[in-house]
Design a protein around this motif. Structure first.
Motif, PDB file in Angstrom:
ATOM      1  N   GLY A  45       0.799  -1.211   0.000  1.00 41.42           N
ATOM      2  CA  GLY A  45       0.000   0.000   0.000  1.00 41.42           C
ATOM      3  C   GLY A  45       0.831   1.260   0.000  1.00 41.42           C
ATOM      4  N   SER A  46       2.086   1.165  -0.444  1.00 41.13           N
ATOM      5  CA  SER A  46       3.008   2.289  -0.372  1.00 41.13           C
ATOM      6  C   SER A  46       3.579   2.569  -1.753  1.00 41.13           C
ATOM      7  CB  SER A  46       4.150   1.979   0.606  1.00 41.13           C
ATOM      8  OG  SER A  46       5.158   2.967   0.528  1.00 41.13           O
ATOM      9  N   ALA A  47       3.430   3.784  -2.204  1.00 41.43           N
ATOM     10  CA  ALA A  47       4.050   4.179  -3.471  1.00 41.43           C
ATOM     11  C   ALA A  47       5.566   4.244  -3.350  1.00 41.43           C
ATOM     12  CB  ALA A  47       3.503   5.537  -3.919  1.00 41.43           C
ATOM     13  N   THR A  48       6.062   4.505  -2.136  1.00 43.44           N
ATOM     14  CA  THR A  48       7.507   4.530  -1.929  1.00 43.44           C
ATOM     15  C   THR A  48       8.109   3.154  -2.132  1.00 43.44           C
ATOM     16  OG1 THR A  48       7.237   6.341  -0.346  1.00 43.44           O
ATOM     17  CG2 THR A  48       9.321   5.143  -0.303  1.00 43.44           C
ATOM     18  N   ALA A 249       0.114   5.672 -10.783  1.00 45.45           N
ATOM     19  CA  ALA A 249      -0.438   4.792  -9.758  1.00 45.45           C
ATOM     20  C   ALA A 249      -0.878   5.591  -8.533  1.00 45.45           C
ATOM     21  CB  ALA A 249       0.597   3.737  -9.364  1.00 45.45           C
ATOM     22  N   ALA A 250      -0.054   6.582  -8.132  1.00 43.61           N
ATOM     23  CA  ALA A 250      -0.410   7.398  -6.974  1.00 43.61           C
ATOM     24  C   ALA A 250      -1.673   8.219  -7.241  1.00 43.61           C
ATOM     25  CB  ALA A 250       0.752   8.310  -6.605  1.00 43.61           C
ATOM     26  N   MET A 251      -1.808   8.789  -8.434  1.00 44.03           N
ATOM     27  CA  MET A 251      -3.012   9.553  -8.767  1.00 44.03           C
ATOM     28  C   MET A 251      -4.241   8.650  -8.845  1.00 44.03           C
ATOM     29  SD  MET A 251      -2.536  12.898  -9.161  1.00 44.03           S
ATOM     30  CE  MET A 251      -3.793  13.449 -10.316  1.00 44.03           C
ATOM     31  N   SER A 252      -4.081   7.471  -9.444  1.00 45.37           N
ATOM     32  CA  SER A 252      -5.222   6.562  -9.579  1.00 45.37           C
ATOM     33  C   SER A 252      -5.670   6.044  -8.225  1.00 45.37           C
ATOM     34  CB  SER A 252      -4.845   5.399 -10.495  1.00 45.37           C
ATOM     35  OG  SER A 252      -5.930   4.513 -10.644  1.00 45.37           O
ATOM     36  N   ASP A 253      -4.719   5.724  -7.365  1.00 43.02           N
ATOM     37  CA  ASP A 253      -5.062   5.202  -6.039  1.00 43.02           C
ATOM     38  C   ASP A 253      -5.450   6.317  -5.070  1.00 43.02           C
ATOM     39  OD1 ASP A 253      -5.252   2.841  -4.341  1.00 43.02           O
ATOM     40  OD2 ASP A 253      -3.547   3.696  -3.241  1.00 43.02           O
ATOM     41  N   GLU A 373       3.448  10.804  -1.213  1.00 44.45           N
ATOM     42  CA  GLU A 373       2.907  10.424   0.095  1.00 44.45           C
ATOM     43  C   GLU A 373       2.848  11.593   1.067  1.00 44.45           C
ATOM     44  OE1 GLU A 373       5.000   7.178   1.769  1.00 44.45           O
ATOM     45  OE2 GLU A 373       4.172   5.687   0.386  1.00 44.45           O
ATOM     46  N   HIS A 374       3.819  12.481   1.011  1.00 46.55           N
ATOM     47  CA  HIS A 374       3.907  13.538   2.013  1.00 46.55           C
ATOM     48  C   HIS A 374       3.334  14.877   1.544  1.00 46.55           C
ATOM     49  CE1 HIS A 374       6.846  10.567   3.442  1.00 46.55           C
ATOM     50  NE2 HIS A 374       6.666  11.095   4.652  1.00 46.55           N
ATOM     51  N   ALA A 375       3.452  15.179   0.262  1.00 45.22           N
ATOM     52  CA  ALA A 375       2.915  16.447  -0.242  1.00 45.22           C
ATOM     53  C   ALA A 375       1.632  16.267  -1.038  1.00 45.22           C
ATOM     54  CB  ALA A 375       3.964  17.150  -1.109  1.00 45.22           C
TER      55      ALA A 375
END
Length: 530
Positions: A45-48, A249-253, A373-375
């Motif tokens: 569950g982490s993009a990092t 992936a971050a935008m979609s999720d 994740e942070h911004a």
């Protein structure tokens, strides 16, 4: 011309075989990329963490790619390439086993990703140099563009099929399909005819080691400042501008709420954009540095817009031209890196290009994942787009200076040539209409001066020269002049003035203070045509 026809490189039999095999392999590769990214994202569950996987695949290139470049210039390519394909197939099969059984978990995925990066680091420069011998020099740029087209079309199919398969049965089948796809490359390696290879010394290059080694390659690159600037720009654009495996992936999720299906849709749209970009690059007569800078500015501006997109469809609409610009950038950098350097150093130059791409992925993927994740994903896209826009503008200025300020000279020529004729014609017409009235005012003022001046001044006034006649205008209204003298000349009178042979040497010496143009109808004093 190197890129005279869109599919010029396909005239070569060896390239046709290689392109077909590469298309099959690319489909499997992108299926595996999607499977690995989604597997890691689903587990953590982490993009990092997903960015860390990309980092592991790119990290070996920092150390091993330079050795791969030296090997590409020194040893026979075919045995190395066959061994690399076999290693890739085994590693993909290992991913399938981990996905099915769960053995090893994420550490096994990370280890296999690291090993895959190591094989790719050695294989990349060798395959690039060997593939460049399948066409002649005139078709090399077109072959690179068609290679981008093959990769883009394979990405469309790979991502589309991968999105369906991963949603239905999971990523294990994607890994197995990729393992089977490497068989096509091995078959193509055996099908290529050695006697039909090109590139000057290409037929014997595999057996004739080039002088020097890794240090010689570095010394050579340090003496190519234009190529270095292009590689630096490629690094910035690649790290912050094209790591869309992470940002999509971050935008979609996240803010788009698209989930797995949305990510698959965006990946497919991105692949379609790469096809369009590859077709554009293949049709270009020349892929120069101006194309590189223009595509970089376009991609950077659209990336900022993508961060502000309200929904999945609007985001996809912006992603499409971004993907096209990304392919144009990659193809242009690859073409210039090979065409603007010596053939004996091509393997090491390709190694430097591979290092640049890997470092950009190694730096950009974790950084973008951490920022997302942070911004926030939107803020990440806007910030990265602004940085890449500034970097592209700076690179454009540097390239212009290194290439003897060709842009400045070109702009000067554009402003000086008759490209501004419509504007000049309008200004000249306005001047011809306005000037008679102004000249009449001058004549009236002169007449008033003759009345006011003291005795003796009339002699000076009588010796004043006649007012100059503007382009296309008749003499201004003076005492005794005929009615209508302030009107424009007719076309017949203008032609008569142009045909005046006696005044030809005198015409065109003076410029209009309104238009800046030399008047073609100016006559010397006493000319009957005036």
């Amino acid at each position: 011309m190197a890129l005279g026809a869109t599919f010029a490189a396909l005239r070569h039999r060896n390239y046709r075989i290689w392109a077909a095999a590469g298309f099959v392999s690319v489909i499997g590769t992108w299926m595996q990329v999607l499977g690995v990214n989604w597997f890691v994202l689903a587990e953590t569950g982490s993009a990092t963490s997903m960015g860390f996987t990309v980092l592991l695949q790119a990290l070996p290139t920092l150390v091993l790619s330079v050795w791969g470049g030296a090997l590409a210039d020194r040893v026979p390519a075919k045995p190395l390439l066959i061994g690399a394909q076999a290693a890739h197939a085994l590693l993909a099969a290992g991913l399938a086993v981990v996905a099915v059984t769960g053995a090893g978990g994420l550490p096994a995925i990370y280890a296999i990703s690291l090993a895959t990066g190591a094989v790719s680091a050695i294989e990349g420069p060798v395959m690039g140099r060997w593939a460049s011998t399948l066409v002649d020099r005139e078709s090399l740029g077109n072959a690179l563009a068609l290679g981008s087209l093959t990769n883009s079309a394979g990405r469309i199919l790979g991502m589309s099929l991968g999105a369906v398969v991963v949603a239905a049965v999971g990523p294990a089948l994607l890994f197995a399909a990729n393992a089977a796809s490497f068989v096509a490359v091995v078959v193509a390696l055996f099908a290529v005819r050695e006697g039909e290879r090109h590139g000057g010394a290409a037929a014997t290059a595999d057996a004739a080691p080039a002088d020097g080694g890794i240090r010689a390659g570095f010394r050579y690159l340090l003496g190519q400042p234009v190529v270095l600037v292009a590689l630096a720009l490629s690094f910035v654009l690649g790290s912050l501008g094209r790591n869309y495996q992470v940002t999509m992936a971050a935008m979609s999720d996240g803010p788009l709420h698209g989930g797995a299906s949305g990510y698959g849709l965006l990946s497919t749209v991105f692949a379609v954009g790469t096809v369009l970009g590859a077709l554009f690059a293949a049709r270009r007569a020349e892929l120069g540095y101006a194309v590189l800078v223009g595509a970089g500015l376009l991609a950077s501006g659209l990336q900022i817009v993508a961060g502000l997109a309200p929904g999945t469809l609007s985001f996809a609409a912006v992603i499409l031209p971004v993907a096209a610009a990304a392919v144009v950038i990659d193809t242009t950098v690859g073409a210039r890196a090979q065409l603007d350097t010596d053939y004996a150093m091509r393997g090491r130059v390709l190694a430097a290009l591979a290092v640049t791409g890997s470092v950009s992925a190694a730096v950009g993927a974790p950084l973008l994942g951490w920022l997302a994740e942070h911004a926030g994903p939107r803020q990440t896209l806007v910030l990265a787009g602004a940085v890449t826009a500034v970097a592209t503008a700076a690179a454009g200025v540097a390239l212009d200076r290194l290439r003897e300020r060709r842009l400045a000279h070109r702009l000067t020529r554009v402003l000086a040539v008759p490209a501004a004729r419509p504007v000049r014609r309008v200004a000249a017409t306005a001047a011809r209409v306005v000037r008679p009235a102004g000249a009449g005012l001058v004549a009236a003022t002169a007449g008033a001066a003759r009345v006011v001046r003291p005795a003796g001044a009339g002699l000076a006034a009588a010796t004043l020269p006649r007012p100059a006649v503007l382009a296309g205008a008749s003499p201004v209204a003076l005492p005794g002049a005929r009615r209508g003298a302030g009107r424009l000349r007719s076309s017949r009178a203008a032609r008569a003035a142009q045909d005046c042979a006696g005044c030809a040497p005198h015409r065109g010496r003076h410029r209009s203070r309104w238009t800046g143009l030399r008047s073609p109808f100016a006559h010397r004093d006493g000319c009957p045509a005036a």
